[in-house]
Design an enzyme around this catalytic site. Structure first.
Site, short mmCIF file in Angstrom:
data_model
loop_
_atom_site.label_atom_id
_atom_site.label_comp_id
_atom_site.label_asym_id
_atom_site.label_seq_id
_atom_site.Cartn_x
_atom_site.Cartn_y
_atom_site.Cartn_z
N ARG A 93 0.84 -1.19 0.00
CA ARG A 93 0.00 0.00 0.00
C ARG A 93 0.88 1.25 0.00
O ARG A 93 1.91 1.26 0.68
CB ARG A 93 -0.91 0.00 1.24
N HIS A 102 -0.08 3.19 4.88
CA HIS A 102 -0.70 2.13 5.70
C HIS A 102 -0.25 0.74 5.24
O HIS A 102 -1.04 -0.21 5.25
CB HIS A 102 -2.23 2.21 5.66
N ARG A 131 -8.88 -3.90 9.68
CA ARG A 131 -7.41 -3.85 9.52
C ARG A 131 -6.87 -2.61 10.23
O ARG A 131 -7.35 -1.50 10.00
CB ARG A 131 -7.01 -3.84 8.04
N ASN A 163 -9.06 6.47 11.35
CA ASN A 163 -7.79 6.46 12.08
C ASN A 163 -8.06 6.47 13.58
O ASN A 163 -9.21 6.61 14.00
CB ASN A 163 -6.98 7.72 11.73
N PHE A 212 -2.64 15.63 -0.36
CA PHE A 212 -2.27 14.32 0.21
C PHE A 212 -0.97 13.76 -0.35
O PHE A 212 -0.09 13.34 0.41
CB PHE A 212 -3.43 13.33 0.05
N ARG A 266 -10.75 11.20 -1.44
CA ARG A 266 -10.58 9.80 -1.05
C ARG A 266 -11.52 8.89 -1.85
O ARG A 266 -11.22 7.74 -2.11
CB ARG A 266 -10.84 9.62 0.45
N ARG A 310 -2.53 -2.14 -6.95
CA ARG A 310 -2.11 -3.03 -5.87
C ARG A 310 -2.54 -4.47 -6.12
O ARG A 310 -1.77 -5.40 -5.96
CB ARG A 310 -2.75 -2.54 -4.57
FE1 HDD Z 1 -6.06 6.99 3.29
C1 HDD Z 1 -5.11 3.79 2.89
C2 HDD Z 1 -7.19 6.28 6.50
C3 HDD Z 1 -6.82 10.33 3.80
C4 HDD Z 1 -5.35 7.63 0.05
N1 HDD Z 1 -6.11 5.37 4.48
C5 HDD Z 1 -5.68 4.11 4.12
C6 HDD Z 1 -5.92 3.20 5.19
C7 HDD Z 1 -6.50 3.89 6.21
C8 HDD Z 1 -6.63 5.26 5.75
C9 HDD Z 1 -6.93 3.37 7.56
C10 HDD Z 1 -5.54 1.73 5.20
C11 HDD Z 1 -6.68 0.87 4.72
C12 HDD Z 1 -6.28 -0.58 4.80
O1 HDD Z 1 -6.08 -1.07 5.92
O2 HDD Z 1 -6.17 -1.19 3.75
N2 HDD Z 1 -6.77 8.10 4.87
C13 HDD Z 1 -7.26 7.60 6.06
C14 HDD Z 1 -7.89 8.67 6.79
C15 HDD Z 1 -7.78 9.80 6.04
C16 HDD Z 1 -7.09 9.44 4.82
C17 HDD Z 1 -8.57 8.50 8.14
C18 HDD Z 1 -8.27 11.19 6.32
C19 HDD Z 1 -9.26 11.47 7.08
N3 HDD Z 1 -6.05 8.68 2.15
C20 HDD Z 1 -6.44 9.94 2.54
C21 HDD Z 1 -6.42 10.81 1.38
C22 HDD Z 1 -6.02 10.05 0.30
C23 HDD Z 1 -5.78 8.71 0.81
C24 HDD Z 1 -6.81 12.29 1.40
C25 HDD Z 1 -5.84 10.43 -1.15
C26 HDD Z 1 -6.38 11.45 -1.71
N4 HDD Z 1 -5.26 5.92 1.78
C27 HDD Z 1 -5.08 6.38 0.51
C28 HDD Z 1 -4.57 5.32 -0.44
C29 HDD Z 1 -4.61 4.05 0.46
C30 HDD Z 1 -4.99 4.60 1.82
C31 HDD Z 1 -3.29 5.64 -1.13
C32 HDD Z 1 -3.37 3.16 0.46
C33 HDD Z 1 -3.89 1.76 0.33
C34 HDD Z 1 -5.30 1.90 0.07
O3 HDD Z 1 -5.64 3.21 0.03
O4 HDD Z 1 -6.09 0.99 -0.12
O5 HDD Z 1 -5.40 5.22 -1.54
#
Ligand code: HDD
Length: 692
Positions: free
Chosen positions: A73, A76, A113, A149, A162, A359, A370
């Protein structure tokens, strides 16, 4: 002369080479079902000749192995998961038509997770970092993913930032380090230029980012979402997870040492708790409010850097989540699970929060790189547990076999007696028709109502106990000491001035820096009333789920150890026996007691409190053993309760552990020690002058 082939012989144990293992179990086959007769040797032209290209069994095995890894990922990457269920404890049909909230007592399966954010998949479990708390509810009307979170606010207000945030915190681009750490130039450079991050920074520098256990942390949906009832009436909502075990953190020094002693500390803790039947549990709470109320607040509920104080909108508990099954296979489940904030179900809808809106695209998109296919939803961990029918077809790794020719809509194939396929239904998902605050123009702007970057940061600091404030100062001093660019350090100090001048001064003192004047804030902060809900130490967690480390020697009192075990078990806590050798000790009276751990493999940072059940003879060798002395001096420095026999006195004296209210004489009884398992004697911190 031709060499002889190697026959199964006396010099080899069964199964170590050359021979087929004789045991039960199904027949080993290739991926295509062909039974395999030899899983030890490749096919060769003669015993010492070249391996033959014809060996499809070898080629398939190596081919599959070569492609075992998938991209981790983007953030995370390191995580651990568990199965369980969500139970509705209060039906709320007046608020939402979401199926899982309609009937008290109804349960739906979940997969959760937990993760760290910045580190790679193979990094440690205990960096100073935010923890992900992602829940997939398999409801009867589709999957709802609450991807949150353990902190209720976020660093940035707009998804546009981000990628910059993540680039800044990840290992620096040219050198590839530091791993799983925010204590470096690029992170603080970015932060110092983004005053909106200052509230989140207060949380990140607090003990919230050093959880004692994944079972002992809160979870938050962060954004404002909406609940929509059957009449289409919408309310705004924030989601909270409240841990049954209370919130607890480690100290910084402990977290650093744990990462050496057990980099898998959190996942092991979750695994052991679930395997032992101590199922972690959280309550799901809602803060429900309407738009008129939101409009009257000094902050914008669409701004993810703001929270709603629980004193203003109490958290209403509507359900509970229990994690009662560890995955059977880490890769198939925990690694392949794909969470999407865009997965909502009828009765739950989004808000205009610009971070959430970004998001909604990012998570769907990232799964393609992925998991490699648009069909990632067919992987069992991601597949809904309710019927799923649509006209999407084909694609890489399609495993469904749709029948008939209805792969388009509208169609009239039913008129010819053919299956016409699924149809949209009235009760399907429908978006709330009205925008919270209608936008009339296309503009790249930040709303004026997002401009107050400091009031809630100040409120967070003011809501902490003195001990917690001291930890925050120490965390900021540590992080900024690792920053090598002096102008970045100074700019952070100038931002901190807006949070709290006293905090800024203490951090400047810790750095040995002159405190610069405050940077002009976009909007001057105001003093908000402190909120006890924001502090950890203003609440006393239960003893349940804690672990006592009992150091034993030959000649130890077996009855005392038994009493500790009984009292701990009565309080749903556990005991681990530590001895010089893992083979254990001979107790007074001659009985053998096996140990769970060897002393240098189980430092006291892995336990919530320690007991020294040692005999006079047994104590002598320990006085010269560094691991034993560190065991005690660290427990003392980390303010943990210490139970001891009289014979342990020389050990305590040698490490300078002066008795206080958290010393328990075990000859007078074992219960008092157990009652102190979940609390710390913070006054010691002043004496020990430990990096906190
Ligand atoms: Fe995110 C993963 C939580 C903002 C883009 N995010 C990811 C995971 C968590 C969060 C818990 C892990 C999920 C898992 O266990 O597979 N993220 C947050 C929270 C945010 C947040 C609480 C703000 C309130 N995230 C955020 C933004 C973006 C992303 C603004 C993009 C614009 N996040 C991602 C991602 C991930 C991710 C890159 C990496 C792996 C996945 O998504 O599945 O797309």
């Amino acid at each position: 002369m031709a060499k002889k082939t190697h026959e199964p012989s006396d010099d080899l144990p069964q199964g170590s080479g050359g021979e087929t293992q004789q045991r039960g179990g199904p027949a080993l086959t290739t991926n295509h079902g062909v039974p395999v007769s030899d899983n030890q040797n490749s096919l060769k032209a003669g015993a010492r000749g070249p391996t033959l290209l014809e060996d499809f069994v070898l080629r398939e095995k190596i081919f599959h192995f070569d492609h075992e890894r998938i991209p981790e990922r983007i953030v995370h990457a390191r995580g651990t998961g568990a199965h369980g269920y969500f139970e509705c404890t209060e039906a709320i049909p007046e608020l939402t038509r979401a199926a899982l909230f309609q009937t008290k007592g109804e349960k739906v399966p979940v997969f959760v997770r937990f993760s760290t954010v910045a580190g790679s998949k193979g990094s440690k479990d205990t960096p100073r970092d935010v923890r992900g708390f992602a829940v997939k509810f398999y409801t009867t009307e589709g999957n709802w993913d609450l991807v949150g979170n353990n902190i209720p606010v976020f660093f940035i207000q707009d998804a546009m930032k981000f990628p910059d945030l993540v680039h800044a915190v990840k290992p620096e681009a040219d050198r590839g380090f530091p791993q799983a750490a925010s204590a470096h130039d690029t992170f603080w450079d970015f932060i110092s230029l983004m005053p909106e991050s200052m509230h989140m920074i207060m949380w990140a520098m607090s003990d919230r980012t050093l959880p004692r256990s994944l079972r002992m942390m809160e979870g938050f949906g962060v954004h404002t979402f909406r609940l929509v009832n059957a009449e289409g009436v919408a309310k705004m909502v924030k989601f909270h997870w409240k841990p049954k075990l209370g919130i607890q953190s480690t100290t910084w020094d402990e977290a650093v040492k744990i990462s050496g002693a057990d980099p898998d500390y959190h996942r092991r803790d979750l695994y052991e708790a679930i395997m032992a039947g101590n199922f972690p549990e959280w309550e799901l709470g809602l803060q429900v409010f309407d738009e008129d109320w939101a409009d009257a607040q000094p902050y914008d509920v669409l701004d993810a850097t703001k929270l709603i104080p629980e004193e203003d909108v109490p958290v209403r508990i509507v359900g509970r989540m229990v994690l009662d099954r560890y995955p059977d296979n880490f890769f198939a489940e925990t690694e392949q699970v794909a969470f999407l904030p865009s997965n909502v179900v009828p009765g739950i809808d989004f808000s205009n929060d610009p971070l959430l809106q970004g998001r909604l695209f990012s998570y769907l998109d990232t799964q393609k790189s992925r998991l490699g296919s648009t069909n990632f939803h067919q992987i069992p961990i991601n597949a809904p547990k309710c019927p799923m029918h649509n006209f999407q077809r084909d694609g890489l790794m399609q495993v469904m076999v749709p029948k008939g020719r209805a792969n388009y809509e509208p169609n009239s194939l039913d008129a010819a007696g053919e299956d016409a396929g699924p149809r949209a239904v009235d009760q399907g998902f429908a978006s709330v028709a009205r925008f919270a605050k209608p936008a009339t123009e296309k503009r790249r702007v930040r709303a004026e109502s997002f401009a107050d970057h400091f009031s809630q940061a100040r409120q967070f600091f003011a809501s902490q106990t003195e001990v917690e404030q001291t930890h925050m100062v120490a965390a900021l001093v540590f992080e900024l000491s690792k920053v090598q660019l002096p102008h970045v350090r100074l700019r952070v100090l100038a931002q901190l001035q807006n949070v709290d001048p006293d905090l800024a001064q203490r951090v400047a003192d810790g750095l040995g820096a002159e405190l610069p004047p405050a940077l002009a804030p976009a909007k001057p902060p105001v003093d908000l009333p402190p909120s006890d809900a924001l502090s950890i130490l203003k609440h006393t967690p239960p003893v349940t789920g804690r672990c006592l480390g009992v150091l034993v020697t030959d000649g130890a009192d077996g009855a005392m150890i038994e009493a500790l075990r009984t009292d701990a078990e009565a309080a749903a806590a556990t005991v681990k026996i530590i001895a010089a050798k893992v083979g254990g000790v001979t107790l007074k009276g001659g009985k053998r007691l096996p140990a769970d751990e060897k002393i240098d493999g189980a430092p006291s940072v892995l336990f919530d409190a320690i007991a020294l059940v040692v005999s006079e003879d047994g104590v002598q060798p320990l006085l010269g053993e560094k691991a034993a002395l560190d065991f005690i001096s660290d427990a003392y420095a980390h303010c943990k309760a210490i139970g001891h026999t009289a014979a342990a006195r020389p050990l305590l004296d040698k490490v300078g552990a002066a008795p206080d209210g958290f010393f328990c004489d075990l000859t007078a009884g074992t219960k008092p020690l157990i009652t102190k398992l979940a609390t710390r004697h913070w006054a010691r911190e002043q004496k020990v002058k430990l990096p906190v």
